[in-house]
Design a protein around this motif. Structure first.
Motif, short mmCIF file in Angstrom:
data_model
loop_
_atom_site.label_atom_id
_atom_site.label_comp_id
_atom_site.label_asym_id
_atom_site.label_seq_id
_atom_site.Cartn_x
_atom_site.Cartn_y
_atom_site.Cartn_z
N LYS A 132 0.83 -1.20 0.00
CA LYS A 132 0.00 0.00 0.00
C LYS A 132 0.87 1.26 0.00
N GLU A 133 1.91 1.23 0.82
CA GLU A 133 2.81 2.38 0.89
C GLU A 133 3.93 2.32 -0.14
N LYS A 134 3.96 1.24 -0.93
CA LYS A 134 5.00 1.04 -1.95
C LYS A 134 6.39 1.07 -1.34
N ASN A 135 6.53 0.30 -0.29
CA ASN A 135 7.78 0.29 0.46
C ASN A 135 8.29 -1.15 0.61
N HIS A 150 37.36 -3.21 8.81
CA HIS A 150 37.38 -2.52 10.10
C HIS A 150 36.74 -1.14 9.97
N THR A 151 35.82 -0.83 10.86
CA THR A 151 35.17 0.49 10.91
C THR A 151 35.28 1.05 12.30
N ASP A 152 35.07 2.38 12.40
CA ASP A 152 35.18 3.04 13.70
C ASP A 152 34.08 2.60 14.65
N ALA A 153 32.90 2.33 14.14
CA ALA A 153 31.77 1.95 14.99
C ALA A 153 31.24 0.60 14.54
N ASP A 154 30.72 -0.15 15.51
CA ASP A 154 30.16 -1.45 15.19
C ASP A 154 28.87 -1.30 14.40
N ILE A 155 28.68 -2.24 13.48
CA ILE A 155 27.49 -2.22 12.63
C ILE A 155 26.51 -3.27 13.14
N ASP A 156 25.28 -2.84 13.36
CA ASP A 156 24.24 -3.76 13.82
C ASP A 156 23.65 -4.55 12.67
N LYS A 157 23.37 -3.90 11.56
CA LYS A 157 22.75 -4.57 10.42
C LYS A 157 22.93 -3.72 9.18
N ILE A 158 22.75 -4.36 8.04
CA ILE A 158 22.79 -3.68 6.75
C ILE A 158 21.37 -3.68 6.19
N GLN A 159 20.93 -2.53 5.75
CA GLN A 159 19.53 -2.36 5.37
C GLN A 159 19.43 -1.77 3.96
N LEU A 160 18.55 -2.37 3.16
CA LEU A 160 18.21 -1.84 1.84
C LEU A 160 16.72 -1.49 1.87
N GLU A 161 16.43 -0.23 1.63
CA GLU A 161 15.04 0.23 1.65
C GLU A 161 14.73 0.89 0.32
N ILE A 162 13.61 0.50 -0.25
CA ILE A 162 13.17 1.04 -1.53
C ILE A 162 11.79 1.66 -1.32
N GLN A 163 11.69 2.92 -1.71
CA GLN A 163 10.43 3.64 -1.58
C GLN A 163 10.02 4.17 -2.94
N ALA A 164 8.83 3.82 -3.39
CA ALA A 164 8.32 4.29 -4.66
C ALA A 164 7.13 5.21 -4.41
N GLY A 165 6.82 6.01 -5.43
CA GLY A 165 5.64 6.86 -5.33
C GLY A 165 5.95 8.23 -4.77
N SER A 166 4.93 8.83 -4.22
CA SER A 166 5.04 10.22 -3.78
C SER A 166 5.91 10.40 -2.55
N LYS A 167 6.16 9.35 -1.79
CA LYS A 167 6.96 9.46 -0.57
C LYS A 167 8.45 9.21 -0.81
N LEU A 178 11.23 7.17 -7.38
CA LEU A 178 11.79 6.02 -6.68
C LEU A 178 13.03 6.46 -5.92
N ALA A 179 13.14 5.97 -4.70
CA ALA A 179 14.33 6.21 -3.88
C ALA A 179 14.74 4.89 -3.26
N ALA A 180 16.03 4.61 -3.31
CA ALA A 180 16.58 3.40 -2.70
C ALA A 180 17.76 3.78 -1.84
N VAL A 181 17.82 3.21 -0.66
CA VAL A 181 18.87 3.53 0.30
C VAL A 181 19.49 2.23 0.78
N LEU A 182 20.80 2.12 0.60
CA LEU A 182 21.57 0.99 1.12
C LEU A 182 22.47 1.53 2.20
N ARG A 183 22.24 1.14 3.43
CA ARG A 183 22.96 1.75 4.54
C ARG A 183 23.32 0.72 5.60
#
Length: 1620
Positions: free
Chosen positions: A836-839, A973-990, A1158-1163
């Motif tokens: 519904k939210e195209k997420n 090696h990174t300065d801060a520990d990483i909890d998880k890797i997330q890919l989020e895709i948002q389509a539409g007006s948001k 469309l917006a996609a974020v890999l973080r």
């Protein structure tokens, strides 16, 4: 003097007698009362011929005592046997004694053996009753050395001699030393030239021998040589020593240097002669046969490590538990080894033991699955009995039984055919009958005469199914008979071919095709003329004749037969058959397989007799696709053929038969029956409508032919599979299978077997954790919200073991070859979907350790192995190749003496240096890694390769090694520990809000009242877009100042060097290089001068002026600032208009006017830090004429200026451009492309340009590597090429459409131009599309989508009628004047559904006006012209033409006004569109109506040669006869048509069967009804048939004599006998 001569003669005779006496006494003789003591030594070694490599072998040493017993009986006592093993590097390593194995061998040699020996020949051999067969064969090896055949009068001769290897061709050479009473006898045998060779094959029943291959090099060669030293005296000859040497060379690729070698040697030397006789045996001796080797227990042992059999139940239980444990741990290599051990154990256990194990593991699914797989692979009698009982008791479910039956088909006995449980499941019944047929073929391949009792069940099935009218049963019987492939079934098969059995004409065509396919194996054994007769029978369906063509070529016919087939194609009425046969001949003509030499030569000659037009037929017609090659160097090859048999009833191939043939030949038939069901609706009750009943009645007068179609039974199986998947898959799923077991065993002179074996096992795994829910449905994916948690690990593994050596149940020694192939991947993620939210949000754990995302491994290793049963835990295994890297002398540095004498002067290369320096050697390794510090991981592509080609450059050495390719994720090696890797895709007006939320410190909702400009400004700041376009604009202004115009003209690459260039409607452009210079400028100037010459300029000024205009018009940037039309003025120049919007304005950012879609974020989500990663934003602008798309990738933190920018736009309806930039603010690297349409050499063309001003070094390296292959690839493919210097960073591809089926191609590269003409296209492409009756895209659509639609529209069938010109669905055009007021069947559905009928008549008041009647389901539509206006009636009721009419039935129908007429669309009925304007009628039918129509428009089957097919099925002689045959007769009193079709008498009496007869027309001819007279007639051609006096039926065969009669076309009626 006479006395002297007499003395000399007597002396000469004495010498000859003495010589003859010696010659006759060379055979070894053992005298009574003497015991001859010999020393015996034999050994066998296996290895490669190169020195310094590992070898394996055994050595047997012992003492032999031989004594004479009777006239022919002798005793042999073997004493002090000693067996030693060898495993190491020859000849430095020594043999090692095997005390336990020696004790085992000594036990069976404790008693004496008896053998018959007369005149140097060994007879029967007698051994103790309990003596193992291995020991008896060792005795045969010893006695084989004593086998000598002496000819009395020759010292060099050849003969067939029996030995341990069979009866083989043997050559003898005898050298006599009469002075010392000694003789040396040498003999040699060619082990490949044996009549009764001792050999055992397993798993090779389907390998067909090549009759021509024995004349050429073989993969296996063997020979043996014997040398005897004899000492003779007056009492006979004594064998003082004997030596033998046997060599087998195995070359998998027929390479002289790439061979594995088995060398066996024997040495027998006389030690002493004693007077002590050998003690008589204490037990009764059994006759063990002759010297020929006996096979027995060695077949029980697979080529795997030996297993000591103690407690089989316990061993099987433990092996099964280890197997399941290895599978759960993912240890596929260990699991495959344990699986083979289980197979070996199941071949030993009894039925009771199998039953007890089944009771133990039947309810445990993982154990049950492995248990059944191993049972099937074992193939023993008891395992088959177990499976049979379980199927009979219904202990196996439908899937287990279906998987079990094919794996054990070679044990399918007749009892399975009548099993009630098998008969209840159609799928099981098919498997059993087909498997039984294959089993019969396998059994009868070993015998000269196949028992008829084995074929009886298959014949009974065919008889029973025929009596019941069961088409599926008949097809199954024919397929099973075909699998059996026995000539005894020929008469049974002929009953299903109409050519030989008239009763078979009523059977479906599918049965006829199956009957022909059933002959394919029989034709190989016993070539018959059946296939040729069926192929020549034009009355049969095309697919049947095409199958006959395949079967005919399977027999490898000679030149006369192939030529006869080619001649028949010259008058072939079916283009499907002609196209198929021609392409088949062409495929065979290019073959290089030695077995097909004669056939290839015959086909080469035959295709020269045929017309080239057959090669130009499209893929609408049947074809044969051939791919294959053969290497004469390695005597190996393979071919793959695909037989595409098109059917008139469908646009797609109705039959696809593929054949793969190499060392093994298999044929797999795939059928696309039912493919059209995916295209159209199937739930419409056509039989309930009036049109169905109307056409049924019409069929009584107009004879229609509708082929019966046998549906394939895959649909039910697919449904069941889908149901199983929908129930859910859980846990770990594994499918093990025994891929193959091939074994070839021959004896050696030592008496042990030499085995060449190949065994393979495959495992397929898929693990899903956690399991899917029980109520999971695919439709849930479309629900509002859904969470998915998955951990999926699919894996495939294949393990093959090949062995060359000794393989007995006591010991193994030889070479072992292991090949492993594995492929695996890992997918672990949590997903949240909000439709519904195209997420879409996907989360995965971070990189805490190295993770293997995907890997492909290929390992092949050669080992020298030694195993024995007495020391089973002490396996000796040496790698064939020496360990470690072998230094390459070319890589060694020179060390000066002064430096090398210093301490520490030797330099050890680092691993990285060794890596680079050893690339040319046997080891290669490369790692390509890219760090993603923001995500805390790096992605790596790892490539490794290793082989032994450094030793010897052969395929065998190249295969020894390993190859590995894998994709890894490694932690960074990174300065801060990483909890998880997330890919989020948002389509539409948001989409915009999502990017802003990610960039802010925490997610917060946007105020609904915030202005769009605020969001736009934030978004540009976050993405850094302003920096990108500021830099781009500066660069653009700077380049504009220094821009130099380039002069490019398009050359005609096929013209002579003096020819001038041709024009192009699309502008040629290049960009200036970085230094401002233009490579190849001299060439371009020369082109311009040539262009001026072609235009015939009379002065230099006009030429330069023209060149100046052209050069200015050809200067374009990557944004395509100028567009040139294809029109030209009188001077020949093209008109170019500047596009001000795209040339003068700054680069446009779509975000200034459009929100992102469309917006996609890999973080990476950190614990105590802001997220890091990448973001992508996509913009689109869908304007009617200039669509555009942009997307940007950047860092979400904003600290990095690295970005990726992509921009693609449609400049106009004929041009599309795009660019890809990346680097700091998208300025470091750039690739641009442009696609345009226009003209090239006066042909419509498309041009693709590619520019790469600056790219990374890895891209340049890859491009250079690819570029090096282009010239060779172009030469192989037949393309022309020439060296031509052009712009250094440009590539241009031009494709010009020279005809709907051909195109010219020109590829211009910086230093090379590749081109070719008249390249065949697989599908027709309309070169100048007109205005098809379907709706074309509107004018604002671009040409690219229009081209795609044009191809689709061109494939559809259309029929048109305009005045007297009629064009059929097949494109045949003819003239026919319709009689007035008489309806003609223009087109109707001739399938059993009878969905529609379209009739047409010419109006009497005007020859140009027509009226049509369309019947669809319960609708009857009339369209006509009245008072100059189009009138429409539906079911007899007048309907308005300005308002669209839509039906309310199950199948839709739409009638609307279009242009000056009406259009009718009824796609569910098969009518895509019908257009009528009173003068013209055009009708287009759907794809799936191909071959299902009839009428004047034809059958839509591409058979143009059979276009004039009348309702009776006969072909009309002319267009008039054809058109008149489709007239619908009416009641002469109530109807307006006064014409009827009648048989007419031809006024030419003939004598038929010695009786007077009259001639009638074969087909009815148009005549006026009674009471009317003809006012207009036309001549028509008809065939005549004689009718005897008193005969009322016209069913005699035609004389095939054509006569001309008059047909009435207009009548004048005054009085008609109509009822009041």
């Amino acid at each position: 003097m006479k006395g002297l001569i007499l003395a000399l003669v007597l002396a000469l005779v004495g010498k000859l007698k003495c010589f003859c006496y010696i010659f006759l006494s060379v055979e070894p003789v053992f005298h009574t009362g003497k015991t001859y003591l010999y020393g015996y030594e034999s050994f066998i070694l296996h290895g490669l011929p190169s020195r310094g490599l590992a070898m394996a072998g055994v050595r047997l040493t012992c003492k032999l005592e031989i004594s004479y017993v009777s006239h022919s009986d002798h005793l042999l006592q073997i004493r002090s046997p000693k067996l030693e093993e060898y495993n190491g590097f020859w000849p430095t390593d020594p043999f090692t004694a095997s005390s336990r194995l020696t004790e085992t061998i000594a036990a069976c040699f404790s008693q004496a053996f008896k053998f018959e020996y007369t005149d140097g020949r060994v007879g029967s051999i007698f051994a103790p009753e309990d003596c193992p067969i291995l020991c008896t064969n060792l005795v045969r090896g010893i006695l084989n050395m004593m086998q000598i055949t002496i000819k009395k009068s020759q010292n060099v001769y050849e003969l067939q001699e029996a030995g341990i290897e069979g009866i083989c061709q043997t050559r003898y050479v005898i050298q006599d030393d009469s002075k010392n009473n000694r003789a040396i006898i040498s003999k040699s045998k060619d082990l490949m030239d044996c009549q009764e060779k001792a050999v055992k094959n397993m798993g090779m029943a389907y390998i067909r021998p090549c009759p021509t291959c024995p004349l050429k090099a073989r993969n296996v060669k063997g020979t043996v040589m014997f040398t005897y030293k004899m000492k003779y005296d007056g009492s006979g000859a004594l064998m003082t020593s004997a030596m033998s040497e046997q060599v087998y060379q195995i070359s998998p690729f027929n390479e002289p240097n790439g061979a594995a070698v088995m060398e066996a040697r024997q040495e027998l030397s006389l030690v002493d002669i004693k007077r002590t006789p050998i003690s008589a045996p204490k037990t009764q001796l059994q006759n063990q046969g002759s010297l020929r080797y006996h096979f027995s227990g060695e077949l029980l042992q697979m080529p795997i490590p030996l297993i000591r059999i103690k407690n089989t139940d316990l061993q099987l239980t433990e092996t099964l538990r280890q197997l399941v444990q290895n599978n759960e741990e993912g240890a596929t290599k260990e699991a495959s080894a344990k699986f083979l051990q289980m197979v070996q154990l199941f071949r030993i256990v009894t039925l009771d033991q199998i039953e007890s194990l089944w009771m133990q593991f039947a309810n445990d699914l993982p154990y049950r699955h492995w248990f059944l797989s191993a049972i099937c692979a074992a193939g023993a009698t008891d395992t088959f009995r177990f499976l049979k009982q379980k199927i009979h008791d219904e202990k196996l479910n439908i899937w287990e039984a279906a998987a079990t039956l094919p794996l054990c088909y070679f044990f399918l006995l007749q009892t399975f055919l009548t099993c009630p449980q098998i008969q209840k499941a159609p799928m099981h019944r098919v498997i059993v009958y087909l498997g039984y047929g294959s089993m019969v073929n396998k059994y009868c391949a070993q015998t000269s005469l196949c028992p008829y009792e084995l074929l009886q069940p298959l014949h009974n099935l065919a008889t029973e199914a025929t009596s019941k009218g069961d088409a599926k049963g008949v097809a199954l019987a024919l397929k099973a008979i075909g699998n059996a492939g026995e000539p005894a079934s020929i008469k049974r098969i002929l009953k299903f071919l109409p050519t030989f059995s008239p009763a078979a004409a009523s059977l479906p065509n599918r049965i006829h095709a199956n009957a022909m396919l059933a002959l394919r194996k029989i034709a190989r054994k016993d070539p018959v003329k059946i296939a040729l007769q069926v192929f020549m029978d034009n009355t049969l369906a095309p697919n049947v004749r095409m199958v006959a063509c395949v079967v005919l070529f399977e027999t490898k016919p000679g030149l006369p037969t192939v030529t006869a087939m080619a001649i028949s194609l010259l008058t072939e009425p079916s283009l499907q058959v002609a196209s198929f046969t021609y392409s088949h001949m062409k495929a065979l003509a290019v073959g290089r397989i030695p077995q097909l030499y004669n056939l290839s030569a015959a086909c080469n000659i035959a295709i020269k007799l045929l017309s080239p037009r057959l090669d130009r037929l499209s893929y609408r017609y049947s074809k044969v696709i051939h791919v294959g090659d053969y290497s004469f160097e390695y005597q190996a090859g393979a071919i793959w053929r695909v037989y595409l048999m098109n059917s008139p009833s469908t646009m797609f191939p109705s039959d696809i038969i593929t054949k793969v043939r190499g060392y093994y030949a298999n044929t797999v038939a795939l059928q696309s029956q039912g493919l059209t069901k995916l295209i159209r609706k199937q739930n419409i009750p056509f039989a309930e409508y009036d049109t169905y009943r109307t056409l049924k009645e019409l069929g009584k007068t107009v004879c229609l032919h509708a082929p019966f179609c046998l549906q394939y039974t895959v649909t039910a199986m697919v449904k069941k599979v889908v149901e199983e998947v929908q129930r859910g898959i859980s846990g770990r799923w594994t499918l093990p299978a025994m891929v193959g077991e091939l074994r070839h065993i021959v004896p050696t002179v030592v008496g042990v077997p030499l085995e060449l074996s190949l065994c393979g096992v495959a495992l397929a795994q898929a693990a899903i954790s956690p399991p899917l829910s029980d109520n999971f449905r695919p439709s849930q994916l479309l629900e509002t919200k859904m969470d998915i948690h998955a951990d999926i690990k699919p894996k495939a593994y294949f393990h093959m073991i090949a062995m060359m050596g000794i393989n007995t149940q006591y010991f193994q020694s030889g070479l072992e070859f292991h090949a492993e192939f594995s492929a695996n991947t890992t997918m672990k993620f949590d997903a949240k979907i909000d439709m519904k939210e195209k997420n879409l949000k996907i989360e995965t754990p971070p990189c805490h350790q190295e993770v293997e995302l995907a890997a492909v491994r290929y390992r092949k290793a050669f080992y020298a192995i030694s195993r024995n049963m007495e020391e089973i835990d002490y396996e000796k295994k040496s790698q064939l190749l020496p360990k470690g890297e072998v230094p390459n002398i070319s890589d060694e540095p020179f060390q000066p003496s002064e430096s090398s004498s210093r301490p520490g002067s030797w330099k050890v290369r680092s691993s990285e240096e060794a890596h680079h320096d050893s690339i040319g050697g046997r080891f290669y390794a490369r790692n390509f890694c890219r760090k993603f510090e923001s995500l805390g991981c790096s992605a790596c592509l790892s490539l490794k390769s290793q082989n032994s080609a450094f030793l010897r450059n052969t395929y065998l050495h190249k295969l020894i090694g390993e190859l590995e390719a894998k994709i890894l994720l490694k932690p960074v090696h990174t300065d801060a520990d990483i909890d998880k890797i997330q890919l989020e895709i948002q389509a539409g007006s948001k989409a915009a809000s999502k990017v802003i939320d990610v960039a802010s410190s925490g997610p917060k909702e946007e105020d609904e009242t915030s202005l769009y400009e605020d969001i736009q400004a934030k978004l540009k700041k976050i993405l850094g877009i302003e920096n990108v376009f500021q830099v781009a604009n500066k660069t653009r202004r700077r380049k504009k100042r220094i821009h130099s115009k380039e002069k490019i003209a398009v050359m005609d690459l096929w013209a002579k060097p003096s020819a001038s260039p041709l024009s192009s409607s699309s502008s040629s452009s290049t960009a200036s290089s970085a230094d401002g210079k233009e490579p190849g400028n001299e060439y371009k100037k020369d082109e311009i001068r040539q262009s001026g010459k072609k235009r015939g300029s009379s002065s230099k000024s006009s030429s330069s002026s023209s060149s100046g205009r052209r050069s200015s018009s050809s200067s374009v940037s990557t944004t395509s600032s100028k567009v040139c039309s294809s029109s030209k003025d009188h001077s020949g120049d093209r008109h170019c208009s500047e596009n001000t919007e795209y040339s003068n304005q700054k680069p446009k950012f779509l975000g200034d006017s459009k929100p992102p879609i469309l917006a996609a974020v890999l973080r990476a989500i950190h614990r105590n830090k802001q997220p890091t990663g990448l973001q992508l934003v996509l913009y689109t602008d869908t304007q009617p004429m200039r669509s555009r798309i942009q997307f940007f990738v950047s860092s979400i933190t904003g600290s990095s200026r690295w970005k990726l920018c992509a921009d693609a736009s449609a400049i106009n309806s004929h041009k599309v451009s795009g660019s890809l930039k990346w680097g700091e603010d998208c300025q470091d690297y750039q690739i641009a492309t442009q696609i345009a349409t226009g003209q090239y050499a006066a042909y419509p063309a498309m041009q693709v340009k590619l520019e790469w001003p600056k790219v990374p070094s890895i891209v340049r390296t890859t491009a250079r590597w690819f570029y090096s292959f282009l010239p060779g690839a172009a030469y192989v493919l037949g393309y022309s090429q020439r060296q031509q210097r052009g712009p250094s960073h440009w590539a241009t591809l031009v494709m010009a459409l020279t005809s709907p089926r051909t195109c010219d191609v020109v590829l211009k590269l910086p230093e090379l131009t590749i081109y070719d003409r008249a390249i065949r296209l697989p599908l027709p492409f309309p070169s100048s599309p007109g205005t098809p009756i379907s709706t074309l895209p509107s004018s604002d659509w671009n040409v690219f989508s229009q081209a795609t639609l044009s191809v689709i529209e061109n494939l559809k069938a259309r029929c048109s009628v305009f005045q007297n010109t009629i064009t059929t669905f097949n494109g045949v055009e003819f003239n026919y004047s319709m009689p007035a007021n008489c309806y003609h069947v223009l087109v109707q559905d001739c399938s059993p559904e009878l969905k529609f009928l379209v009739m047409m008549k010419r109006l009497e008041e005007s020859a140009d006006l027509t009226a049509i009647n369309v019947r669809l389901a319960s609708h009857e539509v009339d369209m006509c012209v009245s008072n100059g206006l189009i009138q429409l009636k539906i079911n007899g009721v007048q309907a308005p033409t300005d308002v669209p009419y839509t039906s309310n039935s199950d199948a839709s129908m739409l009638i609307s006004s279009e242009k000056e007429g009406l259009s009718l669309k009824a796609p569910d009925y098969g009518i895509d569109k019908l257009y009528y304007d009173g003068h013209r009628l055009e009708i287009q039918v759907a794809f799936w109506m191909a071959g299902k129509t009839c009428g004047i428009c034809g059958k839509y089957d591409a058979e143009k040669e059979r276009e004039y097919q009348m309702p009776s099925g006969y072909l009309a002689k002319d267009a008039v006869s054809f058109g008149q045959s489709w007239i619908i007769s009416e009641d002469p009193c109530s109807g307006a048509c006064k014409l009827q079709r009648k048989f007419v008498q031809i006024e030419k009496p003939v004598a038929f069967e010695t009786k007077a007869a009259k001639c009638f027309s074969m087909e009815p001819v148009l005549r006026c009804v009674e009471g009317c007279s003809a006012t207009r007639t036309v001549p028509v051609s008809v065939e005549r048939v004689p009718v005897l006096e008193g005969q009322t039926r016209l069913d005699q065969k035609s004389e095939d004599v054509v006569s001309t009669v008059s047909a009435h076309t207009a009548c004048s009626c005054q009085q008609q006998p109509c009822p009041a």
